[in-house]
Design an enzyme around this catalytic site. Structure first.
Site, short mmCIF file in Angstrom:
data_model
loop_
_atom_site.label_atom_id
_atom_site.label_comp_id
_atom_site.label_asym_id
_atom_site.label_seq_id
_atom_site.Cartn_x
_atom_site.Cartn_y
_atom_site.Cartn_z
N SER A 100 0.81 -1.22 0.00
CA SER A 100 0.00 0.00 0.00
C SER A 100 0.85 1.27 0.00
O SER A 100 0.49 2.24 -0.69
CB SER A 100 -0.99 -0.02 1.17
OG SER A 100 -0.37 -0.39 2.38
N ASP A 143 2.37 1.50 17.32
CA ASP A 143 1.01 0.98 17.17
C ASP A 143 0.24 1.81 16.15
O ASP A 143 -0.03 2.99 16.36
CB ASP A 143 0.31 1.03 18.54
CG ASP A 143 -1.07 0.38 18.52
OD1 ASP A 143 -1.74 0.41 17.47
OD2 ASP A 143 -1.49 -0.13 19.57
N ASP A 164 -5.18 -2.12 7.76
CA ASP A 164 -4.91 -3.36 7.06
C ASP A 164 -4.10 -4.30 7.94
O ASP A 164 -2.97 -4.65 7.62
CB ASP A 164 -4.15 -3.01 5.77
CG ASP A 164 -3.76 -4.21 4.95
OD1 ASP A 164 -4.39 -5.27 5.13
OD2 ASP A 164 -2.84 -4.09 4.14
#
Length: 279
Positions: A100, A143, A164
């Site tokens: 991506s 995170d 994702d």
């Protein structure tokens, strides 16, 4: 757990659906001059070598992008994605496949910004190398769920958020949806793309229920399944929830989905396109 490496799966049928949608969304965002932020919660390495040991071990790309990359009769809605893959490879051989971030890099402009999160230490290093000369790209080994919430709303009030996760942990299913719900409360006009695997149907149903019970509006759900649902181990299908999709995305997917079934699927394969929540 940090065992997941997307290199094993790069270019598979799930990537074809996910990245064709991402390409259409980013293409739409660049039609306006005003800048936008691209936020990617689980970025991976950025670019994948299809000749390396990871891709060759599974060969999943051969039943995904490999089956359609040279098809000159693919629907127009899919050509932006296919042309992007061709341009990155520079010849008739399929040697590399973008994650991506690799796709986003082809769209973002000087007025746009990219925020990429990746926890896996090896992939984070590869991602940093990939983004070395990419101005206004910001990489963090932290995170991604919290990262998304810390970045919305973006300064320009225009943004695309891709969530994702690898779904190594069952907690990822509710956590991914709840992250979007929380982000939506802060930034209701953003476009959010949530990818999911179809492994066990009840997890997808729980995600649908959580969305429908929330205050989130305008949610499009798209799904393509190679095989019928099964309780056995393994991904049988893939899907996306898209919050605030571009107005023409549904019509584009109505062209793409039957094509994917005809080229990648078999008699078991199915697809669905649903306006899960109205505007």
């Amino acid at each position: 757990m940090l065992s997941y490496r997307h290199g094993f799966h790069a270019g598979n049928f799930a990537d074809v659906l996910k990245h064709s949608v991402l390409t259409l969304v980013l293409d739409y965002m660049t039609r306006k001059e005003k800048g936008f932020s691209y936020i990617d919660s689980h970025s991976g390495a950025g670019m994948y070598q299809l000749e390396d040991k990871f891709s060759q071990k599974t060969g999943e790309y051969k039943d995904g992008i490999g089956k359609i990359i040279k098809d000159i009769n693919a629907p127009e809605s899919l050509m932006t994605y296919l042309n992007l893959i061709k341009q990155l490879n520079h010849d008739d051989e399929l040697n590399i496949y973008p994650g991506s971030p690799g796709i986003a890099k082809e769209f973002v402009r000087r007025q746009d910004a990219s925020h990429l999160f990746e926890l896996h230490p090896t992939d984070n290093e590869l991602l940093n190398n990939f983004c070395y000369r990419w101005k206004k790209s910001f990489i963090k080994q932290s995170d991604g769920y919290q990262g998304v919430l810390g970045l919305v709303p973006p300064p320009t009030r225009r943004g695309v958020v891709l969530i994702d996760p690898p779904y190594e942990l069952k907690e990822d299913y509710p956590k991914a949806v709840n992250t979007i719900i929380k982000a939506y409360k802060k930034f209701a006009t953003g476009t959010y793309i949530l990818w999911y695997p179809v492994v066990q149907r009840h997890w997808v149903e729980q995600m649908q229920q959580t969305f429908t019970q929330s205050e989130v509006k305008n949610v499009l759900q798209v799904e393509y399944c190679q095989k019928a649902d099964s309780e056995e181990y393994g991904m049988t299908g893939t899907g996306l929830f898209v919050v605030n999709p571009p107005w023409q995305l549904a019509a584009q997917l109505e062209e793409i989905l039957p094509y994917l079934k005809s080229k990648l699927g078999n008699e078991e394969s199915t697809y669905a396109l649903t306006q899960l929540i109205a505007e």
